[in-house]
Motif scaffolding. Structure first.
Motif, PDB file in Angstrom:
ATOM      1  N   VAL A  33     -26.440 -71.103-104.631  1.00  0.00           N
ATOM      2  CA  VAL A  33     -27.503 -71.206-103.634  1.00  0.00           C
ATOM      3  C   VAL A  33     -26.634 -70.957-102.167  1.00  0.00           C
ATOM      4  CG1 VAL A  33     -28.711 -72.630-102.121  1.00  0.00           C
ATOM      5  CG2 VAL A  33     -29.109 -72.715-104.575  1.00  0.00           C
ATOM      6  N   VAL A  34     -27.238 -70.200-101.293  1.00  0.00           N
ATOM      7  CA  VAL A  34     -26.550 -70.099-100.051  1.00  0.00           C
ATOM      8  C   VAL A  34     -27.219 -70.818 -99.088  1.00  0.00           C
ATOM      9  CG1 VAL A  34     -26.129 -68.221 -98.348  1.00  0.00           C
ATOM     10  CG2 VAL A  34     -26.154 -67.633-100.609  1.00  0.00           C
ATOM     11  N   TRP A  35     -26.495 -72.052 -98.809  1.00  0.00           N
ATOM     12  CA  TRP A  35     -26.981 -73.012 -97.923  1.00  0.00           C
ATOM     13  C   TRP A  35     -26.910 -72.769 -96.495  1.00  0.00           C
ATOM     14  CZ3 TRP A  35     -29.526 -76.520-100.486  1.00  0.00           C
ATOM     15  CH2 TRP A  35     -29.266 -76.865-101.829  1.00  0.00           C
ATOM     16  N   PRO A  36     -28.027 -72.836 -95.654  1.00  0.00           N
ATOM     17  CA  PRO A  36     -28.143 -72.349 -94.262  1.00  0.00           C
ATOM     18  C   PRO A  36     -27.104 -73.399 -93.508  1.00  0.00           C
ATOM     19  CG  PRO A  36     -30.087 -73.706 -94.783  1.00  0.00           C
ATOM     20  CD  PRO A  36     -29.421 -73.645 -96.106  1.00  0.00           C
ATOM     21  N   THR A  37     -26.637 -72.407 -92.453  1.00  0.00           N
ATOM     22  CA  THR A  37     -25.712 -73.292 -91.332  1.00  0.00           C
ATOM     23  C   THR A  37     -26.616 -74.099 -90.651  1.00  0.00           C
ATOM     24  OG1 THR A  37     -25.828 -71.295 -89.692  1.00  0.00           O
ATOM     25  CG2 THR A  37     -24.268 -71.209 -91.431  1.00  0.00           C
ATOM     26  N   GLN A  38     -25.756 -75.041 -89.912  1.00  0.00           N
ATOM     27  CA  GLN A  38     -26.612 -75.816 -88.868  1.00  0.00           C
ATOM     28  C   GLN A  38     -27.288 -75.203 -87.899  1.00  0.00           C
ATOM     29  OE1 GLN A  38     -24.192 -78.773 -86.900  1.00  0.00           O
ATOM     30  NE2 GLN A  38     -25.815 -79.774 -86.175  1.00  0.00           N
ATOM     31  N   GLN A  39     -26.539 -73.916 -87.350  1.00  0.00           N
ATOM     32  CA  GLN A  39     -27.486 -73.171 -86.522  1.00  0.00           C
ATOM     33  C   GLN A  39     -28.590 -72.500 -86.870  1.00  0.00           C
ATOM     34  OE1 GLN A  39     -26.920 -73.134 -82.982  1.00  0.00           O
ATOM     35  NE2 GLN A  39     -28.664 -71.948 -82.734  1.00  0.00           N
ATOM     36  N   LEU A  41     -30.260 -73.787 -89.501  1.00  0.00           N
ATOM     37  CA  LEU A  41     -31.387 -74.683 -89.657  1.00  0.00           C
ATOM     38  C   LEU A  41     -32.012 -75.348 -88.550  1.00  0.00           C
ATOM     39  CD1 LEU A  41     -32.091 -76.349 -92.451  1.00  0.00           C
ATOM     40  CD2 LEU A  41     -30.498 -78.110 -91.528  1.00  0.00           C
ATOM     41  N   ILE A  42     -31.481 -75.366 -87.373  1.00  0.00           N
ATOM     42  CA  ILE A  42     -32.089 -75.798 -86.167  1.00  0.00           C
ATOM     43  C   ILE A  42     -33.151 -74.728 -85.600  1.00  0.00           C
ATOM     44  CG2 ILE A  42     -31.623 -75.990 -83.609  1.00  0.00           C
ATOM     45  CD1 ILE A  42     -29.136 -77.434 -84.503  1.00  0.00           C
ATOM     46  N   THR A  43     -32.625 -73.322 -85.707  1.00  0.00           N
ATOM     47  CA  THR A  43     -33.554 -72.218 -85.450  1.00  0.00           C
ATOM     48  C   THR A  43     -34.616 -72.255 -86.423  1.00  0.00           C
ATOM     49  OG1 THR A  43     -31.597 -71.030 -84.782  1.00  0.00           O
ATOM     50  CG2 THR A  43     -33.588 -69.745 -85.055  1.00  0.00           C
ATOM     51  N   PHE A  45     -36.057 -74.806 -87.875  1.00  0.00           N
ATOM     52  CA  PHE A  45     -36.777 -75.952 -87.664  1.00  0.00           C
ATOM     53  C   PHE A  45     -37.844 -75.707 -86.103  1.00  0.00           C
ATOM     54  CE2 PHE A  45     -37.128 -79.753 -85.068  1.00  0.00           C
ATOM     55  CZ  PHE A  45     -37.946 -80.589 -85.823  1.00  0.00           C
ATOM     56  N   LEU A  46     -37.270 -75.131 -85.318  1.00  0.00           N
ATOM     57  CA  LEU A  46     -37.879 -74.880 -83.939  1.00  0.00           C
ATOM     58  C   LEU A  46     -39.009 -73.862 -84.187  1.00  0.00           C
ATOM     59  CD1 LEU A  46     -35.087 -74.852 -81.464  1.00  0.00           C
ATOM     60  CD2 LEU A  46     -36.645 -76.673 -81.728  1.00  0.00           C
ATOM     61  N   VAL A  47     -38.721 -72.804 -85.027  1.00  0.00           N
ATOM     62  CA  VAL A  47     -39.704 -71.772 -85.394  1.00  0.00           C
ATOM     63  C   VAL A  47     -40.977 -72.448 -85.929  1.00  0.00           C
ATOM     64  CG1 VAL A  47     -40.163 -69.830 -86.576  1.00  0.00           C
ATOM     65  CG2 VAL A  47     -38.142 -69.708 -85.334  1.00  0.00           C
ATOM     66  N   VAL A  48     -40.711 -73.142 -86.870  1.00  0.00           N
ATOM     67  CA  VAL A  48     -41.754 -73.918 -87.779  1.00  0.00           C
ATOM     68  C   VAL A  48     -42.368 -74.887 -86.793  1.00  0.00           C
ATOM     69  CG1 VAL A  48     -42.161 -75.677 -89.385  1.00  0.00           C
ATOM     70  CG2 VAL A  48     -40.556 -73.745 -89.973  1.00  0.00           C
ATOM     71  N   MET A  49     -41.639 -75.685 -85.791  1.00  0.00           N
ATOM     72  CA  MET A  49     -42.609 -76.440 -85.121  1.00  0.00           C
ATOM     73  C   MET A  49     -43.297 -75.866 -84.026  1.00  0.00           C
ATOM     74  SD  MET A  49     -41.815 -79.619 -86.246  1.00  0.00           S
ATOM     75  CE  MET A  49     -42.702 -80.349 -84.847  1.00  0.00           C
ATOM     76  N   VAL A  50     -42.729 -74.681 -83.383  1.00  0.00           N
ATOM     77  CA  VAL A  50     -43.703 -73.947 -82.566  1.00  0.00           C
ATOM     78  C   VAL A  50     -44.874 -73.472 -83.104  1.00  0.00           C
ATOM     79  CG1 VAL A  50     -43.729 -71.702 -80.984  1.00  0.00           C
ATOM     80  CG2 VAL A  50     -41.544 -73.337 -80.873  1.00  0.00           C
ATOM     81  N   PHE A  51     -44.666 -72.758 -84.266  1.00  0.00           N
ATOM     82  CA  PHE A  51     -45.900 -72.529 -85.067  1.00  0.00           C
ATOM     83  C   PHE A  51     -46.937 -73.428 -85.355  1.00  0.00           C
ATOM     84  CE2 PHE A  51     -48.047 -71.404 -89.210  1.00  0.00           C
ATOM     85  CZ  PHE A  51     -48.785 -70.190 -88.847  1.00  0.00           C
ATOM     86  N   VAL A  52     -46.437 -74.811 -85.710  1.00  0.00           N
ATOM     87  CA  VAL A  52     -47.355 -75.909 -86.221  1.00  0.00           C
ATOM     88  C   VAL A  52     -47.989 -76.131 -84.896  1.00  0.00           C
ATOM     89  CG1 VAL A  52     -47.426 -78.178 -86.921  1.00  0.00           C
ATOM     90  CG2 VAL A  52     -45.904 -76.290 -88.228  1.00  0.00           C
ATOM     91  N   ILE A  53     -47.261 -76.129 -83.710  1.00  0.00           N
ATOM     92  CA  ILE A  53     -48.063 -76.790 -82.751  1.00  0.00           C
ATOM     93  C   ILE A  53     -49.004 -75.757 -81.838  1.00  0.00           C
ATOM     94  CG2 ILE A  53     -47.516 -77.249 -79.843  1.00  0.00           C
ATOM     95  CD1 ILE A  53     -44.867 -78.478 -81.115  1.00  0.00           C
TER      96      ILE A  53
END
Length: 80
Positions: A33-39, A41-43, A45-53
């Motif tokens: 598995v290629v795990w995502p970097t912290q950056q 993951l943050i990106t 997360f923000l994309v998902v939150m903007v879409f959900v809102i």
């Protein structure tokens, strides 16, 4: 095909995998598995939150408009 998944002619089911072999296979797959970097993951997360809102605001707005229209249609039309 792997030798453990090949069916013999007489049996209807493939051979069962033991728990130790299953665990080793799981660990081997998780190493691929290629795990995502912290950056990343943050990106994500923000994309998902903007879409959900955005979707929450859209559904809330449509609910408000449709609710007002229904109340106007059934309450506002009769003058008796």
């Amino acid at each position: 095909m792997a030798s453990s998944t090949v069916r013999s002619r007489g049996s209807k089911r493939p051979e069962r995998t033991g728990p130790v072999l299953f665990y080793r296979q799981v660990v081997a797959e998780l190493r691929k598995v290629v795990w995502p970097t912290q950056q990343q993951l943050i990106t994500y997360f923000l994309v998902v939150m903007v879409f959900v809102i955005f979707m929450m605001a859209l559904v809330s707005g449509l609910d408000l408009v449709i609710g007002k229209a229904v109340f106007w249609l059934f309450n506002g039309q009769s003058k008796s």
